[in-house]
Design an enzyme around this catalytic site. Structure first.
Site, PDB file in Angstrom:
ATOM      1  N   ASP A  11      44.704 -96.482  13.260  1.00 37.78           N
ATOM      2  CA  ASP A  11      44.718 -95.035  13.420  1.00 37.78           C
ATOM      3  C   ASP A  11      45.521 -94.461  12.247  1.00 37.78           C
ATOM      4  OD1 ASP A  11      44.930 -92.908  16.387  1.00 37.78           O
ATOM      5  OD2 ASP A  11      44.485 -92.449  14.297  1.00 37.78           O
TER       6      ASP A  11
HETATM    7  C1  GLC Z   1      44.247 -89.068  14.712  1.00 41.85           C
HETATM    8  C2  GLC Z   1      43.812 -89.573  16.074  1.00 41.85           C
HETATM    9  C3  GLC Z   1      42.508 -90.287  16.055  1.00 41.85           C
HETATM   10  C4  GLC Z   1      41.618 -89.706  14.979  1.00 41.85           C
HETATM   11  C5  GLC Z   1      42.264 -90.026  13.649  1.00 41.85           C
HETATM   12  C6  GLC Z   1      41.466 -89.454  12.481  1.00 41.85           C
HETATM   13  O1  GLC Z   1      45.619 -89.117  14.567  1.00 41.85           O
HETATM   14  O2  GLC Z   1      44.732 -90.350  16.809  1.00 41.85           O
HETATM   15  O3  GLC Z   1      41.934 -90.176  17.362  1.00 41.85           O
HETATM   16  O4  GLC Z   1      40.315 -90.265  15.055  1.00 41.85           O
HETATM   17  O5  GLC Z   1      43.594 -89.578  13.572  1.00 41.85           O
HETATM   18  O6  GLC Z   1      41.496 -88.065  12.519  1.00 41.85           O
END
Ligand code: GLC
Length: 748
Positions: free
Chosen positions: A283
């Site tokens: 993430d």
């Molecule tokens: C965010 C979220 C995730 C998302 C990613 C890209 O922090 O936790 O769900 O897909 O970053 O935006």
């Protein structure tokens, strides 16, 4: 120890190129892809391999960015840079090996045409409809050149304080979450990932993120392995088996180990047990956030632990590209580990057709097309849950004047909900707009917001709302949450309506006019008082672009409510986490417990005969999982199973007769629950094991059948084996998780 040895043995096997046995299982196309991967891998330098593991959102100025792409130091973009076509051209034509970039984006519940938030889509209990919505999102997003969506979000969410409950594909229930997660994967990925309108799906957040302690986002979780396997992992296993192309690790540390370095879930479970061959992305900065976790000393340590645990691609924090070459030189990360990560990344790119000239973009005219808007409206209509109705709904044609008020009556941005990046509020049709459009010529619609926005504490606007109510036959009060109050990083410690919304509803109720309250929010809210004040209560989890027409059709009976709650609605915040599939405890509440106001003065202390409940809230929720009313009524009868005893390999045939005892054609979500009465560990008092949407005309009856393999009753037991334990079971078929009608059977 035993597991570790098994893991070591299997991990050795998993690291090596796919084994002969695995290749034998592959299709001709897959074998061809593996050959292309191995041939390309052999040509790549270590730096180029690590470049594939690097996903960026943007990286300095344009020249620098282009140079990094030219050198093969970037494998993927998050979000679509405005000049992505040029960057892709550089990657394909000017880098040494011409490896194309893959671009991902959060296409969570629609792209341009915004559907209800995933929690709202879960309330439809209609996987087919959810799949159609995901297919639409994929055609709209791929038209802009996007290859990969960071969805479905499969976090089991049992605490409404957690803002990301809004994004959960199945709310609190693993069975519902699995069904909806598979639907989204099928919708996104279509028949083949290489189709121009297909998106690679991404199962997130792996794993256990929804159990954040106290519902505070990013907080630690403490989920023991058995609960992980019985509750949090099943939706991920379901989508892995359904071919979900990618997984994303979660921010949380579970039992002290952050997911982005958790080799137990990333290797033992995902790769060794499930045989998953897709790609794992971290993430956003979750790799380097392990420094703040106190799990890594620095970025190099984070890169080492994360790559070795099984993260293939690092989202935006760039510790891989900065450190992995050195780590390989020092022998702390094997080049074989890098090769395997790159295999997974290249496999995704080959499957997407990126090496074979996948079109850079498609037909944009599909965005917001009438068919898509109609599907979004259909989904929104089925996502709304009717929680109370004293008979005032559907609104009678005799109504002459309606007072419309509340901060969510005309909130085009907020109605779209969280994670709606590409939706445009100008395209939203709000309830007010729809009411005026549909009924403005026949009904006198008096509108004032009463409160400007959901957090607005000012009360001076309430007087005008009350004045309008006094002139009206009925009041429609739209309350709830602005979009920003749920979603990532937006947890609440108090689930009551914000601002002066409670005062608004109370003031409207005092007029004596019938108040119909419509809650538009991203999570369950403690709306007990508002339910008391209202003649009818509808709950809409941020319904998206077409929420207004959907709600209007329901209010006037052009559509009949069929939504069911995918999450429990608590009476008070302090009850959270609260969910139907709870354990019994040794002192289950009877429902006859003494509540706080009934305790006599100077009552003597005793714990005899006491049960598990709250003095000030009792035990049960305001509204249970699976609950939702209709404009018709339904009767369940003759629940039975084809036998009273089953062997492990049998299938349970359960039936019930459903009758529409109402005056209109309506749809009921018939739910099947089972309880394992005694286990080697304590078991939930109920677990959802099936659901069907059944539509009946007035007076019509239908026998509803469920075929439940006994093997579906398996769970991870005291010995940490997934088995069906012989013994007594109870089976319910009904309209919500509180249904009473049941039958018993044994498994021998
Ligand atoms: C965010 C979220 C995730 C998302 C990613 C890209 O922090 O936790 O769900 O897909 O970053 O935006």
């Amino acid at each position: 120890m035993r597991r570790r040895f098994r893991t070591l043995l299997l991990a050795t096997m998993a690291i090596a190129p796919l084994t002969v046995m695995a290749q034998k299982d592959m299709t001709k196309e897959e074998r061809k892809t593996e050959k292309r991967i191995e041939s390309l891998l052999k040509k790549m330098t270590l730096r180029e391999k690590i470049g594939q593991m690097n996903q960026v959102d943007n990286w300095g100025n344009r020249q620098q960015l282009e140079e990094h792409v030219r050198k093969g130091e970037i494998g993927s973009f998050l979000n679509l840079p405005s000049d992505f076509h040029e960057l892709q051209r550089i990657a394909s034509d000017e880098s040494r090996l011409g490896i194309p970039l893959v671009v991902g984006r959060d296409v969570i519940h629609g792209y341009k045409t915004i559907f209800p938030i995933p929690l709202g889509q879960a309330a439809t209990f209609n996987p087919q409809l959810v799949e159609e919505g995901a297919r639409i999102a994929a055609t709209e997003a791929s038209a802009d050149g996007i290859h990969w969506s960071f969805a479905p979000m499969l976090d089991i969410s049992r605490d409404a304080r957690w803002g990301r409950i809004a994004e959960s594909s199945g709310g609190e229930d693993p069975y519902l979450c699995s069904a909806m997660g598979v639907a989204v994967v099928r919708g996104f990925q279509g028949e083949s990932l290489s189709n121009a309108t297909s998106l690679a799906a991404c199962a997130k957040h792996f794993v256990g993120y929804g159990a954040a302690e106290s519902g505070m986002d990013y907080n630690s979780t403490f989920i023991p392995e058995r609960q992980l396997r019985n509750v949090y992992l099943p939706p991920f296993e379901a989508v892995a088996k359904a071919g979900c192309a990618t997984f994303m690790t979660s921010f949380n540390d579970n039992d002290g180990v952050p997911s982005s370095a958790n080799d137990f879930i990333l290797r033992d479970v995902l790769r060794d047990e499930w045989g998953y061959k897709g790609m794992v992305v971290s993430d956003w900065s979750s790799v380097t956030e392990m420094i703040a976790h106190g799990f890594c000393t620095d970025r190099k340590d984070a890169a080492e632990k994360s790559a070795n645990a099984g993260v293939d691609m690092e989202m935006v924090s760039r510790s891989f590209i900065d450190n992995l070459e050195q780590l390989v030189k020092e022998g702390k990360v094997k080049e074989e580990t890098i090769d395997n990560a790159v295999r997974n990344i290249l496999r995704l790119k080959f499957r997407l057709g990126l090496f074979d000239g996948r079109k850079m973009q498609g037909d944009k005219s599909v965005q917001y097309c009438a068919e898509h808007l109609a599907k979004a409206k259909e989904t929104a209509t089925q996502s709304v849950v009717l929680l109370k109705n004293n008979g005032i709904l559907p609104l009678a044609n005799s109504i002459k004047t309606i007072a419309v008020t509340g901060p969510m009556a005309d909130a085009p941005h907020d109605q779209l909900g969280t994670w709606a990046f590409d939706g445009e509020k100008s395209r939203t049709i709000t309830p007010l707009a729809a009411l005026r459009q549909e009924y403005g010529s026949d009904i006198n619609i008096l509108y004032t917001p009463g409160i400007a926005y959901s957090r607005d504490r000012r009360t001076e606007g309430i007087a005008e709302a009350v004045d309008n109510a006094m002139k009206a036959d009925v009041v429609l009060a739209f309350v709830g949450e602005e979009a920003i109050l749920s979603g990532e990083a937006h947890s609440l410690a108090d689930l009551n309506l914000k601002g002066a919304q409670k005062q608004l509803i109370a003031a409207l109720a005092k007029t004596g006019k019938p108040v119909i309250t419509i809650v538009i929010a991203g999570r369950p809210l403690t709306i007990g008082d508002e339910a008391e004040h209202s003649s009818a209560l509808l709950y809409s989890f941020h319904p998206g672009t077409m929420g207004g027409p959907a709600i209007t059709d329901l209010l006037f009976g052009k559509a009949v409510p069929s939504g069911k709650l995918p999450v429990t609605i608590p009476r008070m915040t302090g009850q959270a986490p609260i969910y139907y599939a709870h354990n019994s405890t040794g002192r289950p509440a009877s429902g006859r417990e003494t509540l706080i106001d009934d305790i006599p003065l100077e009552a003597g202390q005793t714990s005899l005969g006491c049960n598990a409940y709250f003095l000030d809230a009792g035990f049960g929720p305001l509204y249970p999982f699976g609950y939702g009313l209709s404009y018709a009524t339904f009767r369940y009868s003759d629940i039975q199973t084809n036998s009273k005893e089953y062997a492990i390999g049998d299938t349970i045939h359960a039936v019930a007769t459903l009758t529409n005892t109402g005056a209109c054609t309506a749809t009921e979500v018939v739910q099947l629950y089972v309880r394992d009465m005694v286990g080697s560990v304590t078991r939930p008092v109920k677990e959802l094991k099936g659901f069907q949407r059944i539509t009946l005309r007035p007076g019509e009856s239908q026998t509803v059948r469920f075929d439940l393999p006994v093997s579906d009753l398996a769970f991870w037991n005291r010995a940490m084996q997934k088995v069906v334990e012989p013994g007594d079971f109870t089976l319910w078929i009904g309209g919500d998780s509180n249904s009473r009608q049941s039958v018993k059977f044994r498994v021998e």
